[in-house]
Design an enzyme around this catalytic site. Structure first.
Site, PDB file in Angstrom:
ATOM      1  N   ASP A  31     -22.259 -18.330 -52.340  1.00 53.04           N
ATOM      2  CA  ASP A  31     -22.304 -17.268 -51.331  1.00 53.04           C
ATOM      3  C   ASP A  31     -23.550 -16.425 -51.588  1.00 53.04           C
ATOM      4  OD1 ASP A  31     -19.768 -15.937 -49.452  1.00 53.04           O
ATOM      5  OD2 ASP A  31     -21.580 -14.731 -49.788  1.00 53.04           O
ATOM      6  N   THR A 122     -16.656 -22.630 -36.941  1.00 54.48           N
ATOM      7  CA  THR A 122     -16.492 -22.969 -35.530  1.00 54.48           C
ATOM      8  C   THR A 122     -17.830 -22.809 -34.831  1.00 54.48           C
ATOM      9  OG1 THR A 122     -14.255 -22.141 -35.662  1.00 54.48           O
ATOM     10  CG2 THR A 122     -15.167 -22.424 -33.448  1.00 54.48           C
ATOM     11  N   ARG A 155      -4.718 -20.409 -40.283  1.00 53.29           N
ATOM     12  CA  ARG A 155      -4.347 -19.056 -39.839  1.00 53.29           C
ATOM     13  C   ARG A 155      -4.407 -18.112 -41.025  1.00 53.29           C
ATOM     14  NH1 ARG A 155       1.405 -20.468 -37.966  1.00 53.29           N
ATOM     15  NH2 ARG A 155       0.966 -21.851 -39.693  1.00 53.29           N
ATOM     16  N   GLU A 156      -5.047 -16.979 -40.848  1.00 56.06           N
ATOM     17  CA  GLU A 156      -5.032 -15.991 -41.914  1.00 56.06           C
ATOM     18  C   GLU A 156      -3.586 -15.594 -42.185  1.00 56.06           C
ATOM     19  OE1 GLU A 156      -7.809 -12.776 -41.221  1.00 56.06           O
ATOM     20  OE2 GLU A 156      -9.309 -14.226 -40.563  1.00 56.06           O
ATOM     21  N   ASN A 209      -8.037 -23.562 -29.865  1.00 58.00           N
ATOM     22  CA  ASN A 209      -7.905 -22.104 -29.935  1.00 58.00           C
ATOM     23  C   ASN A 209      -7.799 -21.487 -28.544  1.00 58.00           C
ATOM     24  OD1 ASN A 209      -7.732 -21.955 -32.648  1.00 58.00           O
ATOM     25  ND2 ASN A 209      -9.666 -20.913 -33.005  1.00 58.00           N
ATOM     26  N   PHE A 250       3.483 -19.512 -30.295  1.00 55.62           N
ATOM     27  CA  PHE A 250       2.477 -18.719 -29.580  1.00 55.62           C
ATOM     28  C   PHE A 250       2.966 -18.256 -28.216  1.00 55.62           C
ATOM     29  CE2 PHE A 250      -1.222 -18.491 -32.295  1.00 55.62           C
ATOM     30  CZ  PHE A 250      -0.748 -19.265 -33.350  1.00 55.62           C
ATOM     31  N   LEU A 251       4.215 -17.828 -28.201  1.00 54.30           N
ATOM     32  CA  LEU A 251       4.791 -17.258 -26.984  1.00 54.30           C
ATOM     33  C   LEU A 251       5.329 -15.856 -27.257  1.00 54.30           C
ATOM     34  CD1 LEU A 251       6.737 -20.192 -25.248  1.00 54.30           C
ATOM     35  CD2 LEU A 251       4.613 -19.098 -24.511  1.00 54.30           C
ATOM     36  N   GLY A 254       2.855  -9.233 -26.790  1.00 63.85           N
ATOM     37  CA  GLY A 254       2.547  -8.129 -27.700  1.00 63.85           C
ATOM     38  C   GLY A 254       1.351  -7.331 -27.253  1.00 63.85           C
ATOM     39  N   CYS A 261     -11.165 -15.197 -34.685  1.00 62.06           N
ATOM     40  CA  CYS A 261     -11.315 -16.492 -34.004  1.00 62.06           C
ATOM     41  C   CYS A 261     -11.043 -16.462 -32.507  1.00 62.06           C
ATOM     42  CB  CYS A 261     -10.430 -17.526 -34.674  1.00 62.06           C
ATOM     43  SG  CYS A 261     -11.077 -17.994 -36.275  1.00 62.06           S
TER      44      CYS A 261
HETATM   45  C1  UDX Z   1     -14.979 -18.556 -40.657  1.00 58.07           C
HETATM   46  C2  UDX Z   1     -15.878 -19.477 -39.833  1.00 58.07           C
HETATM   47  O1  UDX Z   1     -17.060 -19.668 -40.387  1.00 58.07           O
HETATM   48  C3  UDX Z   1     -15.891 -19.128 -38.419  1.00 58.07           C
HETATM   49  O2  UDX Z   1     -16.724 -19.953 -37.696  1.00 58.07           O
HETATM   50  C4  UDX Z   1     -14.484 -19.356 -38.033  1.00 58.07           C
HETATM   51  O3  UDX Z   1     -14.318 -19.389 -36.682  1.00 58.07           O
HETATM   52  C5  UDX Z   1     -13.667 -18.282 -38.685  1.00 58.07           C
HETATM   53  O4  UDX Z   1     -13.741 -18.410 -40.017  1.00 58.07           O
HETATM   54  P1  UDX Z   1     -14.828 -16.452 -42.058  1.00 58.07           P
HETATM   55  O5  UDX Z   1     -14.503 -17.270 -43.250  1.00 58.07           O
HETATM   56  O6  UDX Z   1     -13.749 -15.667 -41.430  1.00 58.07           O
HETATM   57  O7  UDX Z   1     -15.510 -17.362 -40.954  1.00 58.07           O
HETATM   58  O8  UDX Z   1     -16.109 -15.532 -42.332  1.00 58.07           O
HETATM   59  P2  UDX Z   1     -16.359 -14.467 -43.444  1.00 58.07           P
HETATM   60  O9  UDX Z   1     -15.081 -14.046 -44.065  1.00 58.07           O
HETATM   61  O10 UDX Z   1     -17.295 -13.509 -42.846  1.00 58.07           O
HETATM   62  O11 UDX Z   1     -17.120 -15.303 -44.569  1.00 58.07           O
HETATM   63  C6  UDX Z   1     -18.380 -15.842 -44.450  1.00 58.07           C
HETATM   64  C7  UDX Z   1     -19.026 -15.870 -45.837  1.00 58.07           C
HETATM   65  O12 UDX Z   1     -20.259 -16.568 -45.762  1.00 58.07           O
HETATM   66  C8  UDX Z   1     -19.328 -14.478 -46.390  1.00 58.07           C
HETATM   67  O13 UDX Z   1     -18.814 -14.359 -47.691  1.00 58.07           O
HETATM   68  C9  UDX Z   1     -20.864 -14.429 -46.407  1.00 58.07           C
HETATM   69  O14 UDX Z   1     -21.392 -13.648 -47.455  1.00 58.07           O
HETATM   70  C10 UDX Z   1     -21.212 -15.894 -46.556  1.00 58.07           C
HETATM   71  N1  UDX Z   1     -22.563 -16.262 -46.103  1.00 58.07           N
HETATM   72  C11 UDX Z   1     -23.001 -15.853 -44.898  1.00 58.07           C
HETATM   73  C12 UDX Z   1     -23.359 -17.065 -46.899  1.00 58.07           C
HETATM   74  O15 UDX Z   1     -22.985 -17.431 -47.996  1.00 58.07           O
HETATM   75  N2  UDX Z   1     -24.583 -17.432 -46.419  1.00 58.07           N
HETATM   76  C13 UDX Z   1     -25.074 -17.016 -45.236  1.00 58.07           C
HETATM   77  O16 UDX Z   1     -26.198 -17.361 -44.875  1.00 58.07           O
HETATM   78  C14 UDX Z   1     -24.249 -16.185 -44.452  1.00 58.07           C
HETATM   79  C1  UDX Z   2      -6.475 -18.717 -35.578  1.00 58.11           C
HETATM   80  C2  UDX Z   2      -6.016 -20.158 -35.358  1.00 58.11           C
HETATM   81  O1  UDX Z   2      -4.602 -20.161 -35.102  1.00 58.11           O
HETATM   82  C3  UDX Z   2      -6.342 -21.029 -36.556  1.00 58.11           C
HETATM   83  O2  UDX Z   2      -6.013 -22.382 -36.272  1.00 58.11           O
HETATM   84  C4  UDX Z   2      -7.827 -20.931 -36.908  1.00 58.11           C
HETATM   85  O3  UDX Z   2      -8.630 -21.574 -35.963  1.00 58.11           O
HETATM   86  C5  UDX Z   2      -8.235 -19.466 -37.060  1.00 58.11           C
HETATM   87  O4  UDX Z   2      -7.856 -18.715 -35.897  1.00 58.11           O
HETATM   88  P1  UDX Z   2      -5.679 -16.554 -36.871  1.00 58.11           P
HETATM   89  O5  UDX Z   2      -6.625 -15.853 -35.965  1.00 58.11           O
HETATM   90  O6  UDX Z   2      -5.787 -16.336 -38.328  1.00 58.11           O
HETATM   91  O7  UDX Z   2      -5.746 -18.135 -36.646  1.00 58.11           O
HETATM   92  O8  UDX Z   2      -4.189 -16.133 -36.472  1.00 58.11           O
HETATM   93  P2  UDX Z   2      -3.126 -16.600 -35.367  1.00 58.11           P
HETATM   94  O9  UDX Z   2      -1.822 -16.693 -36.049  1.00 58.11           O
HETATM   95  O10 UDX Z   2      -3.588 -17.773 -34.609  1.00 58.11           O
HETATM   96  O11 UDX Z   2      -3.064 -15.315 -34.406  1.00 58.11           O
HETATM   97  C6  UDX Z   2      -4.167 -14.912 -33.622  1.00 58.11           C
HETATM   98  C7  UDX Z   2      -3.830 -13.682 -32.820  1.00 58.11           C
HETATM   99  O12 UDX Z   2      -2.860 -13.968 -31.817  1.00 58.11           O
HETATM  100  C8  UDX Z   2      -3.224 -12.537 -33.638  1.00 58.11           C
HETATM  101  O13 UDX Z   2      -3.748 -11.318 -33.176  1.00 58.11           O
HETATM  102  C9  UDX Z   2      -1.743 -12.632 -33.347  1.00 58.11           C
HETATM  103  O14 UDX Z   2      -1.073 -11.413 -33.532  1.00 58.11           O
HETATM  104  C10 UDX Z   2      -1.771 -13.064 -31.903  1.00 58.11           C
HETATM  105  N1  UDX Z   2      -0.543 -13.762 -31.476  1.00 58.11           N
HETATM  106  C11 UDX Z   2      -0.213 -14.949 -32.045  1.00 58.11           C
HETATM  107  C12 UDX Z   2       0.245 -13.228 -30.460  1.00 58.11           C
HETATM  108  O15 UDX Z   2      -0.055 -12.142 -29.920  1.00 58.11           O
HETATM  109  N2  UDX Z   2       1.345 -13.920 -30.055  1.00 58.11           N
HETATM  110  C13 UDX Z   2       1.697 -15.112 -30.605  1.00 58.11           C
HETATM  111  O16 UDX Z   2       2.726 -15.680 -30.180  1.00 58.11           O
HETATM  112  C14 UDX Z   2       0.906 -15.646 -31.633  1.00 58.11           C
END
Ligand code: UDX
Ligand code: UDX
Length: 454
Positions: A31, A122, A155-156, A209, A250-251, A254, A261
């Site tokens: 990183d 993504t 999913r987080e 998504n 996902f129904l 809210g 994402c």
């Molecule tokens: C990821 C995916 O990359 C995104 O496309 C997807 O849709 C959601 O999840 P995420 O893991 O949530 O992103 O991003 P983030 O938590 O911001 O982490 C990215 C990491 O990459 C950071 O720790 C940042 O410091 C690092 N980074 C960024 C590098 O190491 N090199 C770079 O050039 C830029």
């Molecule tokens: C999403 C995708 O599900 C996962 O596959 C990956 O591509 C990263 O992005 P994440 O964003 O971590 O995961 O959470 P998810 O559980 O998908 O929920 C996304 C959002 O939708 C949240 O704000 C959640 O509260 C909302 N949600 C989800 C609703 O409002 N209703 C639902 O029934 C389900």
């Protein structure tokens, strides 16, 4: 045992690296954020993800997981390099690929042996080919490489479980052999593998998504109709979801979807369509409904307070975009709190784990120590994230602490009848009849005549 390098140690990269290490591979995470890497080396997690800390600790101890800021160190002996850097939205909605570009360029500069480069971030359809062009352009001597798309579906809050128990994994490449090699890394998980071309793989991620976001906007639109017509959307969703053709996931109506994402992926897909001369009507509607859903919460609060929030104290339960994460990117709570604060309300809020992130991001909101502090002297309480710890609060105590017994349940976690028995004026989302909704200006249960058009 394979040698794997993971670029990016955020929500996706760190989970991916740790899970691959746990499967017995040797993984080095790179990183550019020195602070993050220094903390990881001390065992301090940069994110909140259930189960992650223990898994990292175990794999570091077993010498299967390492952290570094050096690409040379990361790529040394690696056969696979996963790009897991962020791809945020640019101003016009398209995905901002500057981090992917930078990662691809640095890999190309530093690689000294053949590599399989995997896009896990993504990225818009066509990015895999673009990454291959970058590597070809930047390499000073031609070293063999292949680019494979392997999108994340984590999913987080349940990312480790999602990694270890996937419904499927997707691998796309013009180089079939390379795609198969990446698929082999996941073979131990016994999940169906979709092996396809690179653009199709990239599209599978966006379409998945966008479809999930569409389901959420669909049920949110139904919730608005339920509210007006005196039906309960939670029961409607259950009744629909038991149909195997529909399914229950996902129904949940809210406050609208948030996170790193769905908002950016739907926007980016719509943007891809638009820039290629198409009119993404459904995706536009999905985004409009999602915006409206957030606004509706502020409207409900205003209505409960007799038309204005000025100088009223509004208590917010939950800031994270969903439960079990500290992530507040695109969290509905941020928009809702800003709207209410801009309209003159005193907003105070609490979240079990997102407080540190909230402190950095939000101005003009008081952060409280716990749910009861939020309720103290509040004119209205608004639940925005469905954390477990909010589900069984002592609501009688809460009511006693509030100035007015007004409750907006943005996630439908409370039983409307029980809340009413306690003396709350309760407003859920789409809970027309059971939830004291309003139909044509009357309490719904007073107005159960068939609706016009019957
Ligand atoms: C990821 C995916 O990359 C995104 O496309 C997807 O849709 C959601 O999840 P995420 O893991 O949530 O992103 O991003 P983030 O938590 O911001 O982490 C990215 C990491 O990459 C950071 O720790 C940042 O410091 C690092 N980074 C960024 C590098 O190491 N090199 C770079 O050039 C830029
Ligand atoms: C999403 C995708 O599900 C996962 O596959 C990956 O591509 C990263 O992005 P994440 O964003 O971590 O995961 O959470 P998810 O559980 O998908 O929920 C996304 C959002 O939708 C949240 O704000 C959640 O509260 C909302 N949600 C989800 C609703 O409002 N209703 C639902 O029934 C389900």
């Amino acid at each position: 045992m394979k040698n794997i390098c993971v670029i990016g140690s955020g929500y996706v990269g760190l989970v991916t690296a740790t899970c691959f290490a746990d499967l017995g591979n040797k993984v080095t995470t790179v990183d550019i954020d020195e602070n993050k890497i220094a903390k990881l080396k001390e065992g301090v997690m940069p994110i909140y993800e259930p189960g992650l800390e223990e898994l990292v600790e175990r794999n570091v101890k077993a010498d299967r997981l390492n952290f570094t800021t050096s690409y040379e160190e990361g790529l040394d002996d690696a056969e696979f390099v996963f790009i897991c850097v962020g791809t945020p939205s640019a101003v016009d909605g398209e995905a901002d690929l500057k981090y992917v570009r930078s990662a691809a360029e640095t890999i190309a500069e530093k690689m000294d042996h053949p590599l399989i480069i995997i896009n896990k971030s993504t990225v818009p359809v066509g990015t895999g080919d673009w990454v291959a062009d970058i590597v070809n352009r930047v390499q000073t001597e031609a070293i063999d490489f292949a680019v494979v798309s392997c999108p994340e579906f984590l999913r987080e809050g349940s990312a480790i479980t999602d990694f270890m128990n996937p419904d499927r994994n997707v691998f796309g490449s013009t180089n079939r052999e390379a795609a198969q090699k990446v698929a082999d890394l996941y073979a131990a998980l016994n999940a169906p593998a979709v092996i396809t071309d690179i653009r199709t793989s990239e599209m599978i991620k966006y379409a998945s998504n966008a479809f999930l976001a569409t389901r959420i906007s669909f049920i949110n639109e139904i919730s608005i109709i339920c509210e007006r017509l005196g039906a309960d959307v939670t029961e409607v969703a259950r009744g629909m979801g038991l149909d195997k053709r529909i399914g229950p996931h996902f129904l949940q109506a809210g406050v609208g979807y948030g996170g790193s994402c769905f908002p950016k992926d739907v926007k980016a897909l719509a943007n891809m369509a638009l820039t290629h001369g198409m009119h993404p009507q459904l995706l536009n509607a999905v985004m409009d409904i999602n915006d409206f859903q957030r606004k509706q919460i502020a409207t409900k609060v205003r209505e409960l307070l007799g038309g204005t929030v000025e100088n009223k104290t509004i208590g917010i339960l939950g800031i994270a975009f969903k439960a079990n994460t500290d992530d507040i990117r695109e969290a509905p709570a941020l928009t809702i709190m800003r709207t209410l604060a801009n309209q003159g309300a005193n907003v105070k809020a609490y979240d079990p784990v997102a407080m540190e992130n909230a402190e950095r991001e939000i101005r003009g909101v008081t952060l409280a120590d716990n749910a009861y502090d939020v309720a103290e002297d509040a004119d209205v309480l608004v639940l925005l994230t469905d954390w477990n710890e909010f589900k069984q609060l002592d609501m009688a105590r809460i009511k006693g602490m509030m100035r007015e017994p007004l409750l907006v349940d943005g996630r439908n976690i409370y039983d409307p009848d029980a809340m009413r028995e306690l003396g709350f004026v309760y407003r859920g989302v789409g809970r027309g009849y059971n939830g004291e909704g309003v139909a044509n200006g009357h309490a719904a249960h007073e107005d159960m005549a068939p609706v016009a058009g019957d």
